[in-house]
Design an enzyme around this catalytic site. Sequence first.
Site, short mmCIF file in Angstrom:
data_model
loop_
_atom_site.label_atom_id
_atom_site.label_comp_id
_atom_site.label_asym_id
_atom_site.label_seq_id
_atom_site.Cartn_x
_atom_site.Cartn_y
_atom_site.Cartn_z
N ARG A 46 49.49 40.62 39.41
CA ARG A 46 48.11 40.72 38.31
C ARG A 46 47.37 39.22 38.66
NH1 ARG A 46 48.79 37.26 35.46
NH2 ARG A 46 46.55 37.50 34.61
N GLY A 47 46.00 39.51 38.21
CA GLY A 47 45.20 38.39 38.04
C GLY A 47 44.41 38.33 39.43
N ALA A 48 43.06 38.32 39.38
CA ALA A 48 42.15 38.67 40.36
C ALA A 48 42.63 38.05 41.89
CB ALA A 48 40.78 38.02 39.93
N ARG A 89 43.44 49.37 41.04
CA ARG A 89 42.88 48.75 40.00
C ARG A 89 41.36 48.53 40.49
NH1 ARG A 89 45.49 43.97 36.83
NH2 ARG A 89 44.28 45.08 35.01
N GLN A 196 49.40 38.84 28.16
CA GLN A 196 49.42 38.06 29.18
C GLN A 196 49.35 36.39 28.67
OE1 GLN A 196 47.50 40.40 29.02
NE2 GLN A 196 47.20 41.25 31.21
N ASP A 237 37.43 38.33 36.78
CA ASP A 237 37.84 39.36 37.78
C ASP A 237 36.56 39.63 38.55
OD1 ASP A 237 39.86 39.47 35.70
OD2 ASP A 237 40.50 40.70 37.35
N ASN A 247 35.88 39.60 32.71
CA ASN A 247 37.35 38.87 32.54
C ASN A 247 38.01 39.89 31.59
OD1 ASN A 247 39.50 37.00 33.42
ND2 ASN A 247 39.12 36.19 31.23
N LYS A 248 39.44 39.41 31.17
CA LYS A 248 40.30 40.37 30.27
C LYS A 248 39.68 40.50 29.11
CE LYS A 248 43.41 41.46 30.92
NZ LYS A 248 43.53 42.93 31.25
O1 MRU Z 1 44.78 42.68 33.78
P1 MRU Z 1 45.04 41.22 34.45
O2 MRU Z 1 46.25 40.76 33.69
O3 MRU Z 1 45.20 41.32 35.91
O4 MRU Z 1 43.73 40.51 34.08
C1 MRU Z 1 43.70 39.05 34.56
C2 MRU Z 1 42.70 38.39 34.11
O5 MRU Z 1 41.59 38.99 33.12
C3 MRU Z 1 42.32 36.96 34.68
O6 MRU Z 1 41.76 36.31 33.45
C4 MRU Z 1 41.48 37.21 35.70
O7 MRU Z 1 42.04 37.84 36.78
C5 MRU Z 1 41.30 35.56 36.16
S1 MRU Z 1 42.85 35.28 37.15
C6 MRU Z 1 42.80 33.76 37.99
#
Ligand code: MRU
Length: 347
Positions: A46-48, A89, A196, A237, A247-248
Site C-alpha cells: 500500500r501507499g502510492a 485500487r 496505518q 495519492d 490522501n487517506k
Molecule cells: O490506503 P493506503 O494505506 O494505501 O493509503 C495510503 C495513503 O493515504 C498515503 O498517505 C499516501 O499513499 C502517501 S504514501 C507516501
Amino acid sequence: MPVETIYWKSGKVRFINQTLLPHKLKYVSTDDIYRLWRAIKALEIRGAPALGIAGALGAIVGIKDSKAKDFRKFFGELKKVTKYIGSSRPTAINLFWALERMKGAAYRHRKESISRIKNILLKEALKIIYEDKRNCRRMARYGASLVRKGSRILTHCNAGGLATADYGTALGVLFEANKQGKRIKAYVDETRPLLQGARLTTWELMRAGIDTTLICDNMAAGIMAQGKIDMIFVGADRIAANGDAANKIGTYNLAVLAHHHKVPFYVVAPLSTFDFRIKTGKEIPIEERDGDEVRALCGRMVAPRNVKVYNPAFDVTPNELITAIITEKGIFKKPYEPRTFLKARDG
Ligand code: MRU
C-alpha cells in the site's frame, strides 16, 4: 535504515505483508499476478509510490509467460495485464503512471525481439524503483529545511518507507530532520479504519529512534488547540493540476483544523503523484472499501453487523488549505500554478 518494502528478487516480487505489522515482519515472494492483485487490494502492499512499484513489477510477472511471437500480440497481452492490475485500487495515480510507463517502454522498443522487450520492461521497473529511492531522499531534504529544532510534527496514515521504495514521502522529512539532529517530536494519528498510523507509522518512527506519540484521530483538534503541534506533514495519492490533494481519509479534517489553528500544513509527494489531466480534486476517483473495515476493529466486530456504512478510503484537501507541496524538484508554495509543476517535472 529504511525497510525494503517491495523489490525484485530471483524472478519474483518480494514484499512485506503490511497487514501483519507491527507484530510480524513477514515477506511474501510471488510471481503470480493474481496473488499480487490480491496483495494490493488487501493493502498488504500500500501507499502510492509502493503501488506504482507493485504495478511495474506486476506487469513483469503478468507478461513473463507470454508466448507471443509478434509485437502486436505481445502488446495486446501487456495491455490486458496492466488493465487487470489497475483494477485493484483506483485512487493512487502512481499505480497508473507506472503501468503507462511500462506500456510506453514496450512500445518504444516495438521493433525489438519479444525476449529483448521483456528485458527492457524489467529494466524500466528497476528504474522506477531507483527513481523512487532518489526522489524520497530529495523530498526529505527539501522538507527538512522547513523543520526547526524541537518541532512537534503531526502526521496521518503512513507515508513512510512502507509506502515507497525507500525513506517515504512525509515521513522521509521526519527521518531526515532527525538525522540532522533536530530532535523532533512526532504525533501520529491512528488513522481509522485500517490504522496505518497506529500500526505502521509508529513502528517506522520508533525504529528510527524518533520520539513518537500515538493519538486517536479525534484528538487532533484538542492537541492543536493546546498548541502542541508546530507543523503537519502528510503524503498524497493523487494531486490535481490546481494542487488539490487526495490522501487517506481524515487528511482533510487535519487541513481544516490546521487552518483554524494556524499550523502549517504540508503535502509531500513526488511529481509522479500529480495528475495533470484533471483540473481539480473533484475529478479524483475515490476508492470506497468494504463496510466491514469500519464495522470491525482488528478483525473484531464492534458495530451491529447490519449497520449501514460509508467507507471512502480517501478525501481531497483543497489547495488553499495546503501551505506548500514538497516534491523532489523543490517546494511549491500557494497559489499553485499547473505550469510551474509541469516545468519542474519536465525541466
Ligand atoms: O490506503 P493506503 O494505506 O494505501 O493509503 C495510503 C495513503 O493515504 C498515503 O498517505 C499516501 O499513499 C502517501 S504514501 C507516501
